[in-house]
Design a protein around this motif. Structure first.
Motif, short mmCIF file in Angstrom:
data_model
loop_
_atom_site.label_atom_id
_atom_site.label_comp_id
_atom_site.label_asym_id
_atom_site.label_seq_id
_atom_site.Cartn_x
_atom_site.Cartn_y
_atom_site.Cartn_z
N PRO A 36 0.85 -1.20 0.00
CA PRO A 36 0.00 0.00 0.00
C PRO A 36 0.89 1.25 0.00
CG PRO A 36 0.06 -0.98 2.18
CD PRO A 36 0.82 -1.91 1.27
N ILE A 37 0.40 2.30 -0.60
CA ILE A 37 1.19 3.53 -0.66
C ILE A 37 0.50 4.64 0.12
CG2 ILE A 37 2.26 2.96 -2.87
CD1 ILE A 37 0.41 5.07 -4.13
N LEU A 76 9.35 1.59 -4.81
CA LEU A 76 8.04 1.12 -5.23
C LEU A 76 8.09 0.67 -6.69
CD1 LEU A 76 5.79 3.87 -3.61
CD2 LEU A 76 6.21 1.54 -2.78
N PHE A 77 8.57 1.56 -7.56
CA PHE A 77 8.74 1.18 -8.97
C PHE A 77 9.85 2.00 -9.60
CE2 PHE A 77 5.51 4.54 -9.45
CZ PHE A 77 6.04 5.30 -10.49
N ASP A 120 0.95 5.27 -18.12
CA ASP A 120 0.23 4.00 -18.24
C ASP A 120 0.93 2.87 -17.51
OD1 ASP A 120 -1.71 5.26 -19.73
OD2 ASP A 120 -1.07 4.41 -21.66
N SER A 121 2.27 2.86 -17.56
CA SER A 121 3.00 1.77 -16.88
C SER A 121 2.85 1.89 -15.37
CB SER A 121 4.47 1.73 -17.30
OG SER A 121 5.14 2.89 -16.90
N ALA A 122 2.88 3.12 -14.84
CA ALA A 122 2.67 3.29 -13.39
C ALA A 122 1.26 2.84 -13.01
CB ALA A 122 2.89 4.75 -12.99
N TYR A 127 -0.32 1.73 -9.36
CA TYR A 127 -0.13 3.05 -8.74
C TYR A 127 -0.96 4.08 -9.50
CZ TYR A 127 3.78 0.44 -6.92
OH TYR A 127 4.55 -0.52 -6.33
N PRO A 128 -1.13 5.26 -8.92
CA PRO A 128 -1.78 6.33 -9.69
C PRO A 128 -0.91 6.68 -10.90
CG PRO A 128 -1.67 6.90 -7.35
CD PRO A 128 -0.84 5.67 -7.54
#
Length: 153
Positions: A36-37, A76-77, A120-122, A127-128
């Motif tokens: 969760p973020i 996160l990413f 789009d990848s996020a 994620y938002p």
């Protein structure tokens, strides 16, 4: 219906014709999923780089963007994208000024496509969407050229 295979066109007043645009390299790493973020504790670091080269009589301009999202010490990413376009300069005499023009115009054309891929990848990573603000393309180009060896010009 016939498909046109020539240049994708140019905007009125532009000296650059876009012949093609494409992903050269793309990576999306998602080690933080499905954590969760907390939007208030997420830090996003963005870096960009511009590369230019001649290719078969055209100018290839590549916009490379790296976006790293962290929460506290955890990644996160990480998104890394190199997005390029092949451009033709027309009706332009001075080569060095032409390079400045092509890079500036090319980046204005390429950025929205690169932004969409990152967003789009996020989103697809859980994620938002990450909507980027366009950088100062001319300043970015000048910074790259200043750090390059003189013989590269």
């Amino acid at each position: 219906m016939a498909l046109e295979t020539g240049p994708q066109g140019r905007e009125a007043g532009s000296n650059a014709i876009l012949h093609n645009r494409y992903i050269k390299d793309f990576s999306f790493e998602n080690p933080g999923a499905p954590a969760p973020i907390d939007k208030d504790r997420v830090h996003i670091d963005i870096s960009a780089r511009v590369d230019c080269r001649r290719w078969r009589g055209l100018h290839e301009v590549t916009l490379s963007i790296t976006a790293t999202a962290t929460q506290e010490a955890e990644i996160l990413f990480l998104a890394e994208l190199s997005y390029a376009g092949l451009f033709e300069l027309i009706d332009f005499g001075e080569e060095k000024a032409g390079w400045n023009l092509i890079v500036s115009e090319a980046l204005h054309i390429l950025f929205p496509f690169a932004d969409r891929i990152i967003a789009d990848s996020a989103r697809d990573g859980g994620y938002p969407p990450l909507n980027l603000t366009p950088p100062d393309f001319v300043g970015l180009y000048r910074q790259e050229r200043a750090s390059a060896p003189e013989e590269a010009e």
